[in-house]
Design a protein around this motif. Structure first.
Motif, PDB file in Angstrom:
ATOM      1  N   GLY A  93      28.502  32.589  41.973  1.00  0.00           N
ATOM      2  CA  GLY A  93      27.374  33.421  42.365  1.00  0.00           C
ATOM      3  C   GLY A  93      27.685  34.492  43.387  1.00  0.00           C
ATOM      4  N   ALA A  94      28.928  34.591  43.840  1.00  0.00           N
ATOM      5  CA  ALA A  94      29.307  35.595  44.836  1.00  0.00           C
ATOM      6  C   ALA A  94      30.413  36.477  44.262  1.00  0.00           C
ATOM      7  N   TRP A  95      30.539  37.685  44.839  1.00  0.00           N
ATOM      8  CA  TRP A  95      31.557  38.622  44.370  1.00  0.00           C
ATOM      9  C   TRP A  95      32.848  38.490  45.179  1.00  0.00           C
ATOM     10  N   LYS A  96      33.969  38.688  44.483  1.00  0.00           N
ATOM     11  CA  LYS A  96      35.277  38.740  45.125  1.00  0.00           C
ATOM     12  C   LYS A  96      36.065  39.929  44.586  1.00  0.00           C
TER      13      LYS A  96
ATOM     14  N   PRO B 108      36.629  37.658  49.614  1.00  0.00           N
ATOM     15  CA  PRO B 108      35.199  37.739  49.302  1.00  0.00           C
ATOM     16  C   PRO B 108      34.650  39.130  49.593  1.00  0.00           C
ATOM     17  N   VAL B 109      33.646  39.534  48.837  1.00  0.00           N
ATOM     18  CA  VAL B 109      32.980  40.823  49.024  1.00  0.00           C
ATOM     19  C   VAL B 109      31.501  40.547  49.273  1.00  0.00           C
TER      20      VAL B 109
ATOM     21  N   GLU C 128      24.421  43.876  35.986  1.00  0.00           N
ATOM     22  CA  GLU C 128      23.706  42.907  35.154  1.00  0.00           C
ATOM     23  C   GLU C 128      24.295  41.510  35.315  1.00  0.00           C
ATOM     24  N   PRO C 129      23.445  40.485  35.337  1.00  0.00           N
ATOM     25  CA  PRO C 129      23.936  39.115  35.549  1.00  0.00           C
ATOM     26  C   PRO C 129      24.970  38.670  34.528  1.00  0.00           C
ATOM     27  N   VAL C 130      24.907  39.220  33.305  1.00  0.00           N
ATOM     28  CA  VAL C 130      25.837  38.809  32.266  1.00  0.00           C
ATOM     29  C   VAL C 130      27.249  39.325  32.528  1.00  0.00           C
ATOM     30  N   VAL C 131      27.387  40.398  33.310  1.00  0.00           N
ATOM     31  CA  VAL C 131      28.708  40.972  33.596  1.00  0.00           C
ATOM     32  C   VAL C 131      29.456  40.077  34.570  1.00  0.00           C
TER      33      VAL C 131
END
Length: 434
Positions: A153-156, A10-11, A93-96
């Motif tokens: 909804g979270a970055w990894k 997770p990031v 951007e949310p679409v990315v």
């Protein structure tokens, strides 16, 4: 601890620095970092490709910061180098859905690049989030080393390690980029005390949502322009680099142990490698405008201005060599018609007696157009001034000429005046201190 291929972590950081690292040396190809912003596995337009020729995404969320000599660049640093991409995750951007983090080489395969790794660092705290060391490269000329992706909804971050034999072009086209066929650049025939101056189609894969930031489509050029002694000039006008800004970057490392320092100046390629606190280098520019006015931009006498004469700006005087600061010289190309000539040079203010032992590369990065690169010859004698590049107007063209010229001031003559006299600027100088 290095991750295994396919592993993910997770990031939680807001902004991350993605560092592509390797060890440079004789026979090691030049390495470049890049990033692709993907929607459903493909780019939406050419602006979703961030690399040396297109250093910032239209949204401002991803920037190619450039190469850095790690560890100060001394021999005991084992030639450690990094090329850095910064990602502001909150501005993506949310679409990315995914940001692919890749590497490419010029002049060989990755099997000749020792110590290749990718590292993700929290840009605010400096804490390492993830690291993947590549150990199985052979003939590949491009690599996807990892990616940042959204999950619930979270970055990894995921370690990938996928190689390509077709270089940066093959990697780019695989993700939907249409690459321009390379064309050769238009040939242009080569024809002490401190003082201050008294006178100053991409084919769209999917239609993006209305709120997505996407610039008009167009083919991406992977061209780099390299200046040599035999071909020392290039026309920025003919390369399309006549608007926006021009950033000047100097990257070097010392090959001899007598001084033990290395430094980097620049911005989007833009920070300075760690160096001893008593080493103080100054990036400067002599200018002459079309109206005949002359002056200097330097730490000793104002930092210039980007939006009014002389349209050249030095962002500060860094004396620490800290990797989060540095000195950056920017030229406003929207006022090209008002320039007659600009000499970019660097001086040693304190901490070393000469540029001897230098191994350096100069990059001039237009906001629009291909980057112009050249290497400096090694300095073999005493010199505290190095003229880097001369920009001139020739028949309506803005010309960049490689200088790579070391100067040794005579007794009682300042470094700035030495540069002035070498290029016939003809200004008056008076003593000053920082």
């Amino acid at each position: 601890m290095s991750m295994l291929k396919g592993a993910n972590v997770p990031v939680a950081a807001r902004t991350v620095r993605v560092e592509l690292g390797w060890r440079s040396g004789a026979g090691v190809p030049d390495v470049d970092a890049s990033a692709l912003l993907l929607v459903s596995g493909k780019v939406r337009s050419d602006t979703d490709f961030v690399f040396y020729n297109q250093p910032e995404h239209a949204s401002g969320s991803v920037r190619h910061e450039g190469k850095l000599a790690a560890g100060g660049g001394a021999e005991d640093a084992d030639g450690a180098m990094t090329d850095v991409v910064t990602v502001d995750l909150e501005r993506v951007e949310p679409v990315v859905e995914q940001i692919v983090l890749a590497a490419s080489v010029d002049g060989g395969g990755f099997g000749r690049v020792p110590g290749l790794y990718i590292r993700v660092v929290d840009a605010d705290s400096g804490a390492e989030i993830a690291r993947y060391d590549s150990a199985d490269a052979t003939v590949e000329t491009a690599f996807v080393l990892g990616d940042l992706y959204r999950r619930h909804g979270a970055w990894k971050f995921r370690a990938v390690g996928q190689g390509y034999g077709s270089g940066l072009e093959g990697l780019a086209t695989d993700f939907g980029i249409t690459v321009e066929e390379p064309e050769p650049p238009a040939a242009v025939e080569p024809p002490a005390p401190v003082e201050v101056a008294e006178s100053p189609a991409l084919a769209k894969v999917a239609e993006p949502p209305a709120d997505a930031v996407v610039a008009p489509s167009g083919n991406v050029s992977l061209t780099k322009i390299t200046l040599t002694k035999e071909s020392p000039k290039v026309s920025l006008t003919k390369q399309g680099g006549t608007s926006g800004t021009l950033r000047v970057n100097l990257n070097w490392q010392v090959r001899k142990q007598n001084t033990g320092w290395g430094v980097r100046l620049g911005r989007a390629v833009g920070k300075r490698a760690a160096a001893p606190v008593d080493l103080d280098l100054d990036l400067c520019a002599l200018y002459e405008l079309a109206d005949g006015s002359k002056g200097v931009v330097q730490a000793l006498q104002g930092f210039g201005s980007l939006h009014e004469p002389p349209y050249i700006h030095l962002d500060g005087d860094d004396r620490t060599g800290d990797v989060d600061s540095g000195e950056n010289l920017t030229v406003n190309l929207d006022h090209t018609a008002e320039f007659r000539r600009i000499l970019v040079f660097v001086t040693i203010y304190r901490g070393a007696q000469s540029f001897a032992g230098l191994d350096a590369t100069v990059t001039l990065q237009p906001q629009h157009g291909a980057p112009v690169e050249f290497s400096l010859d090694e300095c073999t004698g005493p010199a505290t001034v190095c003229a880097l590049a001369l920009l001139t107007q020739e028949d309506g063209d803005l010309i960049v000429q490689r200088e790579a010229r070391y100067l040794d001031p005579m007794l009682g003559i300042s470094m700035q005046k030495t540069a002035d006299e070498a290029y016939g600027w003809g200004m008056k100088w008076t003593p000053a201190v920082k």
